[in-house]
Motif scaffolding. Sequence first.
Motif, PDB file in Angstrom:
ATOM      1  N   SER A 125       0.815  -1.215   0.000  1.00  0.00           N
ATOM      2  CA  SER A 125       0.000   0.000   0.000  1.00  0.00           C
ATOM      3  C   SER A 125       0.853   1.272   0.000  1.00  0.00           C
ATOM      4  N   THR A 126       2.014   1.241   0.641  1.00  0.00           N
ATOM      5  CA  THR A 126       2.914   2.393   0.633  1.00  0.00           C
ATOM      6  C   THR A 126       3.470   2.627  -0.771  1.00  0.00           C
ATOM      7  N   THR A 127       3.855   1.571  -1.444  1.00  0.00           N
ATOM      8  CA  THR A 127       4.365   1.675  -2.815  1.00  0.00           C
ATOM      9  C   THR A 127       3.326   2.337  -3.720  1.00  0.00           C
ATOM     10  N   ILE A 128       2.090   1.924  -3.582  1.00  0.00           N
ATOM     11  CA  ILE A 128       1.016   2.470  -4.403  1.00  0.00           C
ATOM     12  C   ILE A 128       0.720   3.921  -4.019  1.00  0.00           C
ATOM     13  N   ALA A 129       0.664   4.192  -2.735  1.00  0.00           N
ATOM     14  CA  ALA A 129       0.325   5.539  -2.255  1.00  0.00           C
ATOM     15  C   ALA A 129       1.365   6.580  -2.660  1.00  0.00           C
ATOM     16  N   LYS A 130       2.633   6.198  -2.676  1.00  0.00           N
ATOM     17  CA  LYS A 130       3.696   7.141  -3.041  1.00  0.00           C
ATOM     18  C   LYS A 130       3.468   7.742  -4.423  1.00  0.00           C
ATOM     19  N   GLU A 131       2.828   6.985  -5.303  1.00  0.00           N
ATOM     20  CA  GLU A 131       2.574   7.460  -6.666  1.00  0.00           C
ATOM     21  C   GLU A 131       1.155   7.997  -6.827  1.00  0.00           C
ATOM     22  N   ARG A 132       0.460   8.180  -5.695  1.00  0.00           N
ATOM     23  CA  ARG A 132      -0.889   8.756  -5.681  1.00  0.00           C
ATOM     24  C   ARG A 132      -1.888   7.937  -6.500  1.00  0.00           C
ATOM     25  N   ILE A 133      -1.706   6.629  -6.492  1.00  0.00           N
ATOM     26  CA  ILE A 133      -2.642   5.715  -7.129  1.00  0.00           C
ATOM     27  C   ILE A 133      -3.632   5.277  -6.059  1.00  0.00           C
ATOM     28  N   ASN A 134      -4.907   5.370  -6.378  1.00  0.00           N
ATOM     29  CA  ASN A 134      -5.952   5.033  -5.419  1.00  0.00           C
ATOM     30  C   ASN A 134      -6.324   3.548  -5.515  1.00  0.00           C
ATOM     31  N   ILE A 135      -6.478   2.912  -4.364  1.00  0.00           N
ATOM     32  CA  ILE A 135      -7.005   1.549  -4.315  1.00  0.00           C
ATOM     33  C   ILE A 135      -8.518   1.677  -4.223  1.00  0.00           C
ATOM     34  N   GLU A 136      -9.226   1.235  -5.266  1.00  0.00           N
ATOM     35  CA  GLU A 136     -10.672   1.376  -5.337  1.00  0.00           C
ATOM     36  C   GLU A 136     -11.413   0.198  -4.702  1.00  0.00           C
ATOM     37  N   ALA A 137     -10.776  -0.957  -4.688  1.00  0.00           N
ATOM     38  CA  ALA A 137     -11.341  -2.155  -4.058  1.00  0.00           C
ATOM     39  C   ALA A 137     -10.183  -3.065  -3.692  1.00  0.00           C
ATOM     40  N   ILE A 138     -10.337  -3.801  -2.579  1.00  0.00           N
ATOM     41  CA  ILE A 138      -9.246  -4.677  -2.143  1.00  0.00           C
ATOM     42  C   ILE A 138      -9.799  -5.869  -1.371  1.00  0.00           C
ATOM     43  N   SER A 139      -9.121  -6.988  -1.541  1.00  0.00           N
ATOM     44  CA  SER A 139      -9.418  -8.206  -0.800  1.00  0.00           C
ATOM     45  C   SER A 139      -8.088  -8.853  -0.447  1.00  0.00           C
ATOM     46  N   LEU A 140      -8.000  -9.391   0.745  1.00  0.00           N
ATOM     47  CA  LEU A 140      -6.787 -10.085   1.174  1.00  0.00           C
ATOM     48  C   LEU A 140      -7.187 -11.449   1.697  1.00  0.00           C
ATOM     49  N   LEU A 141      -6.553 -12.469   1.172  1.00  0.00           N
ATOM     50  CA  LEU A 141      -6.784 -13.845   1.597  1.00  0.00           C
ATOM     51  C   LEU A 141      -5.462 -14.392   2.090  1.00  0.00           C
ATOM     52  N   ASP A 142      -5.485 -15.041   3.234  1.00  0.00           N
ATOM     53  CA  ASP A 142      -4.229 -15.571   3.756  1.00  0.00           C
ATOM     54  C   ASP A 142      -4.265 -17.084   3.825  1.00  0.00           C
ATOM     55  N   SER A 143      -3.081 -17.642   3.806  1.00  0.00           N
ATOM     56  CA  SER A 143      -2.873 -19.056   4.109  1.00  0.00           C
ATOM     57  C   SER A 143      -1.700 -19.083   5.078  1.00  0.00           C
ATOM     58  N   ILE A 144      -1.248 -20.238   5.428  1.00  0.00           N
ATOM     59  CA  ILE A 144      -0.188 -20.334   6.422  1.00  0.00           C
ATOM     60  C   ILE A 144       1.088 -19.631   5.974  1.00  0.00           C
ATOM     61  N   ASP A 145       1.461 -19.802   4.722  1.00  0.00           N
ATOM     62  CA  ASP A 145       2.748 -19.257   4.282  1.00  0.00           C
ATOM     63  C   ASP A 145       2.654 -18.154   3.237  1.00  0.00           C
ATOM     64  N   GLN A 146       1.462 -17.854   2.738  1.00  0.00           N
ATOM     65  CA  GLN A 146       1.353 -16.863   1.679  1.00  0.00           C
ATOM     66  C   GLN A 146       0.043 -16.093   1.790  1.00  0.00           C
ATOM     67  N   GLY A 147       0.102 -14.841   1.405  1.00  0.00           N
ATOM     68  CA  GLY A 147      -1.091 -14.026   1.292  1.00  0.00           C
ATOM     69  C   GLY A 147      -1.349 -13.680  -0.159  1.00  0.00           C
ATOM     70  N   VAL A 148      -2.590 -13.410  -0.484  1.00  0.00           N
ATOM     71  CA  VAL A 148      -2.957 -13.008  -1.832  1.00  0.00           C
ATOM     72  C   VAL A 148      -3.816 -11.753  -1.722  1.00  0.00           C
ATOM     73  N   ILE A 149      -3.329 -10.667  -2.320  1.00  0.00           N
ATOM     74  CA  ILE A 149      -4.088  -9.426  -2.368  1.00  0.00           C
ATOM     75  C   ILE A 149      -4.683  -9.310  -3.764  1.00  0.00           C
ATOM     76  N   ARG A 150      -5.973  -9.038  -3.804  1.00  0.00           N
ATOM     77  CA  ARG A 150      -6.622  -8.696  -5.069  1.00  0.00           C
ATOM     78  C   ARG A 150      -7.034  -7.248  -4.941  1.00  0.00           C
ATOM     79  N   LEU A 151      -6.670  -6.431  -5.930  1.00  0.00           N
ATOM     80  CA  LEU A 151      -7.040  -5.028  -5.841  1.00  0.00           C
ATOM     81  C   LEU A 151      -7.364  -4.442  -7.203  1.00  0.00           C
ATOM     82  N   VAL A 152      -8.271  -3.483  -7.157  1.00  0.00           N
ATOM     83  CA  VAL A 152      -8.601  -2.674  -8.321  1.00  0.00           C
ATOM     84  C   VAL A 152      -8.059  -1.284  -8.012  1.00  0.00           C
ATOM     85  N   ALA A 153      -7.210  -0.787  -8.900  1.00  0.00           N
ATOM     86  CA  ALA A 153      -6.548   0.504  -8.678  1.00  0.00           C
ATOM     87  C   ALA A 153      -6.982   1.505  -9.744  1.00  0.00           C
ATOM     88  N   SER A 154      -6.839   2.786  -9.403  1.00  0.00           N
ATOM     89  CA  SER A 154      -7.211   3.845 -10.334  1.00  0.00           C
ATOM     90  C   SER A 154      -6.321   3.861 -11.581  1.00  0.00           C
TER      91      SER A 154
END
Length: 136
Positions: A24-53
Amino acid sequence: MHFKIQRQLTVALENYPGRLAAVSTTIAKERINIEAISLLDSIDQGVIRLVASDPTNCKALLVKEGFYVIEADVLAIELTDNPGQLALLSHALAAAKINIEYIYGSNVQPGENMRLIIKVSDLSKACQVLADLAEN
């Protein structure tokens, strides 16, 4: 009901504190808006799904920072948050033999507009189903 096709980014990352902050910091630095987000976790990995501006620049930034990113087209559906709306939508897609692969969304107040992000098995056919629903 209104809908449009949007580009979604899926980011795979290690499942430990600070990884979402880094994305989120990487995206915010360039003033890109996250319009929708989902985060799914498992024991060793996470998966972020996002729609950005700005999905093209967002992907480039994340890849440059070493994140693994894949893209997909999804449906962004705006509808009134009333009981039965998801049932109506999911029945119409099922009747057309379209599988909902995943869905995420939220509302602020019941009875107001909400937004759903849906990944379906047949995007063009789903658009026709939604257009027919919007007419009725």
